[in-house]
Design an enzyme around this catalytic site. Structure first.
Site, short mmCIF file in Angstrom:
data_model
loop_
_atom_site.label_atom_id
_atom_site.label_comp_id
_atom_site.label_asym_id
_atom_site.label_seq_id
_atom_site.Cartn_x
_atom_site.Cartn_y
_atom_site.Cartn_z
N SER A 195 0.98 -1.57 -0.09
CA SER A 195 0.20 -0.36 0.50
C SER A 195 0.47 0.91 -0.21
O SER A 195 1.42 1.70 0.66
CB SER A 195 -1.07 0.07 1.41
OG SER A 195 -1.55 1.56 1.18
N PHE A 227 -6.54 4.79 7.88
CA PHE A 227 -5.40 4.76 8.32
C PHE A 227 -4.21 3.89 8.19
O PHE A 227 -5.11 2.73 8.42
CB PHE A 227 -5.79 5.93 9.05
CG PHE A 227 -6.25 6.72 9.63
CD1 PHE A 227 -6.09 8.18 9.59
CD2 PHE A 227 -8.19 6.69 10.34
CE1 PHE A 227 -6.43 8.99 9.50
CE2 PHE A 227 -8.45 7.96 9.72
CZ PHE A 227 -8.12 9.57 10.21
N GLY A 228 -3.55 4.30 7.31
CA GLY A 228 -2.57 3.11 7.53
C GLY A 228 -1.94 2.78 9.51
O GLY A 228 -2.11 3.92 10.17
N HIS A 266 -0.85 -1.63 -4.11
CA HIS A 266 -2.33 -1.17 -3.19
C HIS A 266 -2.31 0.58 -3.61
O HIS A 266 -1.83 0.52 -2.73
CB HIS A 266 -2.55 -1.67 -2.54
CG HIS A 266 -3.79 -1.96 -1.82
ND1 HIS A 266 -4.44 -2.44 -1.59
CD2 HIS A 266 -3.86 -0.98 -0.47
CE1 HIS A 266 -6.13 -2.62 -0.88
NE2 HIS A 266 -5.78 -1.48 -0.52
N MET A 312 -12.38 3.50 -1.16
CA MET A 312 -12.97 3.43 0.73
C MET A 312 -13.88 4.64 0.62
O MET A 312 -13.73 6.13 0.94
CB MET A 312 -11.93 3.76 1.58
CG MET A 312 -11.65 2.80 2.43
SD MET A 312 -9.73 2.88 2.54
CE MET A 312 -8.34 3.11 1.36
N MET A 318 -11.35 -6.32 5.47
CA MET A 318 -10.51 -4.85 6.01
C MET A 318 -10.40 -5.84 7.48
O MET A 318 -11.02 -6.46 8.64
CB MET A 318 -11.33 -3.99 6.64
CG MET A 318 -11.44 -3.10 5.03
SD MET A 318 -10.15 -3.25 4.46
CE MET A 318 -9.22 -1.57 5.40
N MET A 347 -9.53 7.93 -0.74
CA MET A 347 -10.74 8.55 0.38
C MET A 347 -10.85 9.80 0.23
O MET A 347 -9.90 10.59 -0.17
CB MET A 347 -9.78 7.65 1.18
CG MET A 347 -9.62 6.95 2.28
SD MET A 347 -7.50 6.96 4.27
CE MET A 347 -7.15 5.36 3.88
N HIS A 392 -8.09 0.50 -4.38
CA HIS A 392 -9.12 0.50 -2.82
C HIS A 392 -10.28 1.45 -2.45
O HIS A 392 -10.08 2.22 -1.62
CB HIS A 392 -8.43 -0.32 -1.17
CG HIS A 392 -9.44 -0.61 -0.60
ND1 HIS A 392 -8.84 -0.03 0.91
CD2 HIS A 392 -10.61 -0.49 -0.47
CE1 HIS A 392 -9.28 -0.54 1.54
NE2 HIS A 392 -11.08 -0.70 0.72
N GLY A 402 1.59 -2.18 4.23
CA GLY A 402 1.80 -0.13 4.23
C GLY A 402 2.62 0.08 5.38
O GLY A 402 4.14 -0.16 5.12
N ASP A 405 -6.57 -6.53 4.53
CA ASP A 405 -5.71 -4.93 4.61
C ASP A 405 -5.99 -4.85 5.86
O ASP A 405 -7.28 -4.39 6.28
CB ASP A 405 -6.44 -4.77 3.59
CG ASP A 405 -6.51 -3.13 2.77
OD1 ASP A 405 -4.78 -1.91 3.93
OD2 ASP A 405 -6.68 -1.81 2.26
N GLY A 406 -5.04 -4.46 6.58
CA GLY A 406 -4.51 -3.01 7.90
C GLY A 406 -4.22 -4.58 8.27
O GLY A 406 -4.69 -5.23 9.25
N GLY A 407 -2.79 -3.76 9.32
CA GLY A 407 -1.98 -4.35 10.45
C GLY A 407 -1.51 -5.54 9.77
O GLY A 407 -1.09 -6.18 10.52
N ASP A 428 -4.69 2.92 -2.13
CA ASP A 428 -6.29 3.44 -0.99
C ASP A 428 -6.59 5.05 -1.37
O ASP A 428 -5.81 6.01 -1.40
CB ASP A 428 -5.65 4.03 0.56
CG ASP A 428 -5.46 2.40 0.76
OD1 ASP A 428 -6.21 1.60 1.00
OD2 ASP A 428 -3.90 1.94 0.97
C1 DX5 Z 1 -6.47 1.75 5.78
C2 DX5 Z 1 -6.19 1.19 4.10
C3 DX5 Z 1 -5.14 0.17 4.23
C4 DX5 Z 1 -3.76 0.58 4.61
C5 DX5 Z 1 -2.86 -0.47 5.05
O1 DX5 Z 1 -7.63 1.80 5.67
O2 DX5 Z 1 -6.84 0.71 3.39
O3 DX5 Z 1 -3.92 -0.16 2.77
O4 DX5 Z 1 -2.58 1.67 4.07
O5 DX5 Z 1 -1.78 0.32 6.22
P1 DX5 Z 1 -0.99 -0.86 7.03
O6 DX5 Z 1 -0.64 -2.07 6.46
O7 DX5 Z 1 -0.19 0.08 8.02
O8 DX5 Z 1 -2.58 -1.60 8.48
ZN ZN Z 2 -6.18 -0.78 1.74
#
Ligand code: DX5
Ligand code: ZN
Length: 212
Positions: free
Chosen positions: A9, A144-145, A34, A69, A138, A38, A67, A195, A173-175, A36
């Site tokens: 990401s 947020f990353g 990827h 959002m 998700m 938003m 992606h 990310g 996706d996420g963490g 994002d």
């Molecule tokens: C969050 C995004 C993710 C984000 C993931 O809403 O959709 O793609 O970049 O970031 P990490 O891997 O740092 O959780």
């Molecule tokens: Zn994403």
């Protein structure tokens, strides 16, 4: 287990050096990129839009995994498809007519993905699995990353897998890091978005490879 698709990401990249940071993951062996998007409405953050996707397309051969959002994603499908998206993933919670938007995405000859937020039950989307190319689970609240992985979200994957056609890509996706990636692939995910874990690492190549 079939091949795992790694999709770094760029939300965690340096936007002033985006081309350089895209090349870094490309050279590290990433499969997709990827992106994002938003809108400050569907999620409480604003990131990048169509012109940036168009510019990214010119500097990489990696498939663009976009992606969305955003609210009313159906209004922007055509623009993102023309900008060069190869996979367009909208949120289940943002649309009224899932088959219509899936058809619209596929009409541009690209892959259609749908994402579910942490509080959305997998049961709500089982009926749509056979028309999708990708289902994104998700594992943090989108926006947020750098947030912490929620394992209870990954527990939805086996439910989805039981009802999914063989070729459905199940993405998380996420963490995601080397540890949480293992948990997710065990549950049945075959595409990983990461990310912070990749871009905040001192050794990007090693970070990408460690997810496989
Ligand atoms: C969050 C995004 C993710 C984000 C993931 O809403 O959709 O793609 O970049 O970031 P990490 O891997 O740092 O959780
Ligand atoms: Zn994403």
């Amino acid at each position: 287990m079939s091949q795992i698709i790694i999709s770094p990401s760029i939300l965690s990249a340096d936007f002033a050096n985006l081309e350089r940071d895209i090349k870094l993951v490309e050279e590290a062996g990433a499969d997709w990129l990827h992106i994002d998007v938003m809108d400050g409405h569907f999620v409480p953050n604003i990131t990048i839009g169509v012109p940036v996707v168009k510019s990214i397309k010119k500097v990489t051969k990696l498939p663009l995994d976009v992606h969305l959002m955003i609210e009313n994603p159906e209004k922007y499908i055509e623009a993102f498809a023309h900008a060069g998206a190869d996979i367009l993933t909208f949120h289940y919670e943002a649309v009224k007519d899932v088959p219509a938007i899936v058809d619209l995405i596929k009409s541009f000859g690209i892959k259609a993905g749908m994402s579910i937020k942490p509080k959305t039950s997998p049961d709500d989307v089982l009926n749509f699995l056979n028309i999708l190319d990708l289902l994104l689970v998700m594992t943090v609240e989108p926006g947020f990353g750098g947030q912490s992985f929620m394992e209870d979200c990954a527990e939805k994957i086996p439910v989805i897998k039981r009802h999914a056609p063989e070729n459905l890509i199940i993405q998380v996706d996420g963490g995601i890091n080397a540890q949480t990636a293992k948990i997710c692939t065990k549950y049945g995910a075959n595409s990983l978005v990461a990310g912070n874990y990749i871009y905040k690492s001192d050794d990007i190549k090693n970070a990408v490879q460690s997810l496989r």
